[in-house]
Design a protein around this motif. Structure first.
Motif, PDB file in Angstrom:
ATOM      1  N   GLY A 158     -20.512 -34.382 -42.876  1.00 15.05           N
ATOM      2  CA  GLY A 158     -21.821 -33.994 -43.368  1.00 15.05           C
ATOM      3  C   GLY A 158     -22.971 -34.629 -42.607  1.00 15.05           C
ATOM      4  O   GLY A 158     -24.122 -34.214 -42.763  1.00 15.05           O
ATOM      5  N   ARG A 159     -22.662 -35.632 -41.779  1.00 18.41           N
ATOM      6  CA  ARG A 159     -23.684 -36.196 -40.902  1.00 18.41           C
ATOM      7  C   ARG A 159     -23.785 -35.336 -39.648  1.00 18.41           C
ATOM      8  O   ARG A 159     -23.034 -34.383 -39.467  1.00 18.41           O
ATOM      9  CB  ARG A 159     -23.334 -37.650 -40.565  1.00 18.41           C
ATOM     10  N   TRP A 160     -24.731 -35.689 -38.767  1.00 22.37           N
ATOM     11  CA  TRP A 160     -24.967 -34.868 -37.578  1.00 22.37           C
ATOM     12  C   TRP A 160     -24.489 -35.512 -36.280  1.00 22.37           C
ATOM     13  O   TRP A 160     -24.610 -34.920 -35.210  1.00 22.37           O
ATOM     14  CB  TRP A 160     -26.456 -34.537 -37.462  1.00 22.37           C
ATOM     15  N   GLY A 161     -23.965 -36.728 -36.360  1.00 25.19           N
ATOM     16  CA  GLY A 161     -23.473 -37.372 -35.148  1.00 25.19           C
ATOM     17  C   GLY A 161     -24.562 -37.916 -34.256  1.00 25.19           C
ATOM     18  O   GLY A 161     -24.327 -38.192 -33.075  1.00 25.19           O
ATOM     19  N   THR A 162     -25.761 -38.071 -34.808  1.00 25.31           N
ATOM     20  CA  THR A 162     -26.894 -38.597 -34.046  1.00 25.31           C
ATOM     21  C   THR A 162     -27.396 -39.921 -34.615  1.00 25.31           C
ATOM     22  O   THR A 162     -28.265 -40.555 -34.026  1.00 25.31           O
ATOM     23  CB  THR A 162     -28.064 -37.599 -34.066  1.00 25.31           C
ATOM     24  N   GLU A 163     -26.820 -40.315 -35.744  1.00 27.60           N
ATOM     25  CA  GLU A 163     -27.327 -41.485 -36.462  1.00 27.60           C
ATOM     26  C   GLU A 163     -26.978 -42.798 -35.760  1.00 27.60           C
ATOM     27  O   GLU A 163     -25.999 -42.870 -35.016  1.00 27.60           O
ATOM     28  CB  GLU A 163     -26.768 -41.502 -37.888  1.00 27.60           C
ATOM     29  N   THR A 164     -27.790 -43.818 -35.996  1.00 33.46           N
ATOM     30  CA  THR A 164     -27.554 -45.163 -35.457  1.00 33.46           C
ATOM     31  C   THR A 164     -27.498 -46.155 -36.622  1.00 33.46           C
ATOM     32  O   THR A 164     -27.418 -45.757 -37.786  1.00 33.46           O
ATOM     33  CB  THR A 164     -28.665 -45.579 -34.483  1.00 33.46           C
ATOM     34  N   ASP A 165     -27.590 -47.422 -36.303  1.00 36.19           N
ATOM     35  CA  ASP A 165     -27.570 -48.458 -37.333  1.00 36.19           C
ATOM     36  C   ASP A 165     -28.890 -48.559 -38.090  1.00 36.19           C
ATOM     37  O   ASP A 165     -28.977 -49.272 -39.089  1.00 36.19           O
ATOM     38  CB  ASP A 165     -27.244 -49.816 -36.697  1.00 36.19           C
ATOM     39  N   VAL A 166     -29.920 -47.862 -37.627  1.00 38.97           N
ATOM     40  CA  VAL A 166     -31.226 -47.877 -38.289  1.00 38.97           C
ATOM     41  C   VAL A 166     -31.570 -46.437 -38.681  1.00 38.97           C
ATOM     42  O   VAL A 166     -31.448 -45.514 -37.870  1.00 38.97           O
ATOM     43  CB  VAL A 166     -32.327 -48.448 -37.366  1.00 38.97           C
ATOM     44  N   ALA A 167     -32.026 -46.262 -39.916  1.00 34.00           N
ATOM     45  CA  ALA A 167     -32.185 -44.922 -40.483  1.00 34.00           C
ATOM     46  C   ALA A 167     -33.123 -44.022 -39.693  1.00 34.00           C
ATOM     47  O   ALA A 167     -32.901 -42.809 -39.604  1.00 34.00           O
ATOM     48  CB  ALA A 167     -32.656 -45.026 -41.936  1.00 34.00           C
ATOM     49  N   ASN A 168     -34.177 -44.598 -39.117  1.00 32.75           N
ATOM     50  CA  ASN A 168     -35.169 -43.742 -38.442  1.00 32.75           C
ATOM     51  C   ASN A 168     -35.064 -43.788 -36.920  1.00 32.75           C
ATOM     52  O   ASN A 168     -36.014 -43.452 -36.212  1.00 32.75           O
ATOM     53  CB  ASN A 168     -36.587 -44.108 -38.880  1.00 32.75           C
ATOM     54  N   LEU A 169     -33.889 -44.173 -36.423  1.00 29.91           N
ATOM     55  CA  LEU A 169     -33.601 -44.148 -34.980  1.00 29.91           C
ATOM     56  C   LEU A 169     -32.388 -43.256 -34.747  1.00 29.91           C
ATOM     57  O   LEU A 169     -31.309 -43.522 -35.275  1.00 29.91           O
ATOM     58  CB  LEU A 169     -33.319 -45.555 -34.464  1.00 29.91           C
ATOM     59  N   LEU A 170     -32.580 -42.193 -33.975  1.00 31.06           N
ATOM     60  CA  LEU A 170     -31.516 -41.227 -33.743  1.00 31.06           C
ATOM     61  C   LEU A 170     -31.223 -41.079 -32.253  1.00 31.06           C
ATOM     62  O   LEU A 170     -32.112 -41.247 -31.418  1.00 31.06           O
ATOM     63  CB  LEU A 170     -31.914 -39.849 -34.298  1.00 31.06           C
ATOM     64  N   ILE A 171     -29.968 -40.740 -31.943  1.00 32.10           N
ATOM     65  CA  ILE A 171     -29.571 -40.412 -30.574  1.00 32.10           C
ATOM     66  C   ILE A 171     -29.689 -38.902 -30.411  1.00 32.10           C
ATOM     67  O   ILE A 171     -29.045 -38.138 -31.134  1.00 32.10           O
ATOM     68  CB  ILE A 171     -28.115 -40.830 -30.288  1.00 32.10           C
ATOM     69  N   CYS A 172     -30.511 -38.454 -29.474  1.00 30.13           N
ATOM     70  CA  CYS A 172     -30.661 -37.006 -29.290  1.00 30.13           C
ATOM     71  C   CYS A 172     -30.130 -36.541 -27.936  1.00 30.13           C
ATOM     72  O   CYS A 172     -30.194 -35.353 -27.623  1.00 30.13           O
ATOM     73  CB  CYS A 172     -32.124 -36.578 -29.457  1.00 30.13           C
ATOM     74  N   GLY A 173     -29.590 -37.438 -27.115  1.00 27.32           N
ATOM     75  CA  GLY A 173     -29.139 -37.091 -25.777  1.00 27.32           C
ATOM     76  C   GLY A 173     -27.637 -36.909 -25.685  1.00 27.32           C
ATOM     77  O   GLY A 173     -26.940 -36.692 -26.681  1.00 27.32           O
ATOM     78  N   SER A 174     -27.126 -37.039 -24.475  1.00 27.44           N
ATOM     79  CA  SER A 174     -25.698 -36.843 -24.239  1.00 27.44           C
ATOM     80  C   SER A 174     -24.847 -37.907 -24.913  1.00 27.44           C
ATOM     81  O   SER A 174     -23.632 -37.729 -25.051  1.00 27.44           O
ATOM     82  CB  SER A 174     -25.413 -36.834 -22.728  1.00 27.44           C
ATOM     83  N   GLY A 175     -25.454 -39.010 -25.327  1.00 24.27           N
ATOM     84  CA  GLY A 175     -24.713 -40.053 -26.014  1.00 24.27           C
ATOM     85  C   GLY A 175     -24.456 -39.767 -27.473  1.00 24.27           C
ATOM     86  O   GLY A 175     -23.764 -40.534 -28.148  1.00 24.27           O
ATOM     87  N   ALA A 176     -24.993 -38.656 -28.005  1.00 21.34           N
ATOM     88  CA  ALA A 176     -24.683 -38.255 -29.370  1.00 21.34           C
ATOM     89  C   ALA A 176     -23.217 -37.857 -29.453  1.00 21.34           C
ATOM     90  O   ALA A 176     -22.568 -37.587 -28.440  1.00 21.34           O
ATOM     91  CB  ALA A 176     -25.578 -37.096 -29.793  1.00 21.34           C
ATOM     92  N   ARG A 177     -22.687 -37.795 -30.675  1.00 22.38           N
ATOM     93  CA  ARG A 177     -21.259 -37.485 -30.810  1.00 22.38           C
ATOM     94  C   ARG A 177     -20.918 -36.162 -30.121  1.00 22.38           C
ATOM     95  O   ARG A 177     -19.905 -36.053 -29.450  1.00 22.38           O
ATOM     96  CB  ARG A 177     -20.858 -37.435 -32.291  1.00 22.38           C
ATOM     97  N   ARG A 178     -21.734 -35.165 -30.306  1.00 20.95           N
ATOM     98  CA  ARG A 178     -21.487 -33.879 -29.635  1.00 20.95           C
ATOM     99  C   ARG A 178     -22.484 -33.740 -28.493  1.00 20.95           C
ATOM    100  O   ARG A 178     -23.375 -32.899 -28.510  1.00 20.95           O
ATOM    101  CB  ARG A 178     -21.595 -32.745 -30.656  1.00 20.95           C
ATOM    102  N   GLY A 179     -22.298 -34.604 -27.487  1.00 16.03           N
ATOM    103  CA  GLY A 179     -23.188 -34.611 -26.336  1.00 16.03           C
ATOM    104  C   GLY A 179     -22.431 -34.263 -25.075  1.00 16.03           C
ATOM    105  O   GLY A 179     -21.311 -33.779 -25.104  1.00 16.03           O
ATOM    106  N   GLY A 180     -23.065 -34.519 -23.937  1.00 17.72           N
ATOM    107  CA  GLY A 180     -22.433 -34.235 -22.659  1.00 17.72           C
ATOM    108  C   GLY A 180     -22.793 -32.859 -22.145  1.00 17.72           C
ATOM    109  O   GLY A 180     -22.934 -31.909 -22.912  1.00 17.72           O
TER     110      GLY A 180
END
Length: 515
Positions: free
Chosen positions: A476-498
């Motif tokens: 149910g998450r998006w695979g962009t979350e980090t250890d801080v709620a308002n900091l997200l990974i939006c690049g190739s390092g996201a779970r569904r990146g590359g």
């Protein structure tokens, strides 16, 4: 520029532009900060050779994983063309030169090519059966890439269980060796597991399996298409869409610090006006996770290691082949060089020992056959063509002692491999720039890091991950979350990146918009 934005995106590569467009379209004030003089990151088109009007896709070069839905959602004007040929592999067998031709779509020529190579129909039957099964997996997985994460158990229930076990639970090498017998055919299948990924085909981490999956699931078909106008046309369209939506794009701005506390954020950068900072509600990181860690002042983040040698060439004409096949046909798809299964393993073991592969596997792409618009009318009229060569199993460690000299030798070996299948010297076909130099450019992982800021030259920002989760609590998450709620990974390092996919950008935007 305002003092506060709803969202600040660090890095103006394609994923950052995708996220910015979705967010700005939804009414959120959005700022992108990009350290280079232009947006696009590694997906750009540039005139590489002095005085030569050829716009090469200098780093990224083909599009597969960019979902058609994202293109439609963002109103992108793109022309992604299919290549007439999927792949061509020249091979020496029993003193004769033959070529394995795989059409798109496959037809009689493909079957006859398999017969000429292997002496029968069994290997082509195995090929058709395997890729028919893979297509069903791609059709099931592709739609989920733009949805909240599912569990591995839920995904397995959608597909054939035996195929899942083959491609997800066991090393890719086992599947290839069980299904195919011919060394060349095995190698053509295996290459999708090692492009940009330094791993053996029996690696227990299964990173090669993950790489293979991502190469074959784009839009449910796995087809790799050529963007008309080059990769820069893709990111130019994205930048235009972001601006139309109201996002603010600022270039020549190197981010130096990111601070987040779960509610508020602050981003500091160095630009033409000196050091500045801006506050925001959300920070989206379009840089590699190891780079983000440094921007947050965190130490000990592991730097990824890229594994490729990228060579760009401009030819006066396509070279003749020893097989006698039409080069305009052979180079129209992916042209495999020394990528037999055994050759891939030998090269991997050499690189693992810290040695340059003596016979380096590589792949060649001639984009101008599908899209001549990247060349000036004069170059088109005179028969010029571009070639992009992607050398496999060239981890950064091989270039650590002396990047320049090792690059020179690695380039020589890769081009010698190509020339070994030609009926004429390659140099006779290479164009020269305004200074009389051969139009050849080579990029090692260190060169890519220096040029576009990818740590270790890793084109995926790190190891690819499965596009699902094993822990039900993460579903149910998006695979962009980090250890801080308002900091997200939006690049190739996201779970569904590359790759050039826009998946990280879309999914980071959805993390905010669906909260």
């Amino acid at each position: 520029m305002k003092d506060f934005y709803d969202v600040v995106i660090v890095g103006g590569g394609h994923n950052g532009l995708v996220a910015a467009t979705y967010l700005a379209q939804s009414g959120l004030s959005t700022l992108i900060l990009e350290q280079q003089a232009h947006t696009g990151g590694a997906a750009v088109s540039e005139r590489v050779f002095r005085g030569v009007d050829a716009r090469l896709s200098r780093y990224s070069y083909l599009v597969s994983l960019l979902p058609d839905k994202v293109v439609a959602d963002l109103g992108l004007s793109l022309d992604l063309r299919s290549r007439a040929v999927a792949s061509y592999t020249p091979v020496r067998r029993s003193g004769r030169d033959v070529g394995l031709m795989v059409e798109r779509p496959e037809g009689a020529v493909t079957r006859e090519s398999f017969q000429a190579l292997t002496g029968g129909d069994a290997e082509y039957a195995a090929w058709a059966d395997f890729y028919g099964s893979v297509s069903s997996l791609a059709e099931a997985v592709a739609p989920t890439l733009l949805e909240p994460l599912q569990t591995a158990a839920d995904m397995r229930a959608r597909v054939d269980g035996a195929l899942w076990d083959e491609l997800v639970e066991r090393p890719l090498g086992e599947t290839i060796e069980r299904r195919f017998t011919d060394d060349t055919v095995r190698g053509v299948v295996a290459t999708d597991g090692v492009i940009g990924t330094f791993a053996g085909l029996h690696d227990k981490s299964l990173i090669q399996n993950r790489c293979f999956l991502y190469h074959l699931i784009g839009n449910g078909t796995g087809e790799w298409r050529v963007p008309v106008g080059g990769m820069g046309a893709v990111t130019d369209a994205l930048a235009a869409a972001a601006r139309r939506a109201g996002a603010v794009l600022v270039t020549n701005s190197a981010v130096t610090a990111v601070e987040v506390d779960g509610v508020r954020g602050s981003v500091t950068w160095l630009g033409g006006d000196g050091e500045r900072s801006v506050d925001c509600s959300w920070v989206l990181s379009n840089v590699a996770p190891s780079t983000l860690a440094a921007l947050r002042g965190q130490s000990g983040a592991e730097k990824p290691e890229g594994s490729q040698l990228k060579i760009n060439l401009l030819l006066r004409r396509l070279p003749a082949l020893k097989t006698g096949d039409d080069p305009a046909r052979a180079f129209a798809g992916t042209f495999h060089i020394d990528e037999d299964y055994s050759q891939l393993e030998t090269a991997y073991q050499s690189a693992l020992r810290g040695e340059l592969p003596a016979v380096p596997p590589s792949e060649v792409y001639c984009h101008s056959l599908t899209d001549p618009t990247i060349l000036s009318p004069e170059l088109i009229a005179s028969g010029h063509q571009t070639l992009t060569v992607f050398g496999v199993h060239f981890p950064a460690r091989l270039f650590a002692s002396d990047n320049d000299s090792v690059r020179t030798e690695a380039t020589r070996r890769v081009l010698a491999g190509l020339e070994s299948y030609l009926a004429e010297p390659l140099e006779d076909c290479i164009a020269r720039d305004a200074d009389g130099n051969l139009c050849i450019e080579a990029k090692t992982p260190y060169d890519i890091e220096a040029s576009v800021g990818m740590p270790g030259g890793h084109i995926f920002h790190g190891d690819l991950q499965w596009p699902w989760v094993t822990d039900p609590s993460e579903a149910g998450r998006w695979g962009t979350e980090t250890d801080v709620a308002n900091l997200l990974i939006c690049g190739s390092g996201a779970r569904r990146g590359g790759a050039v996919s826009g998946l990280g950008g879309h999914n980071a935007a959805m993390t905010i918009l669906t909260r």
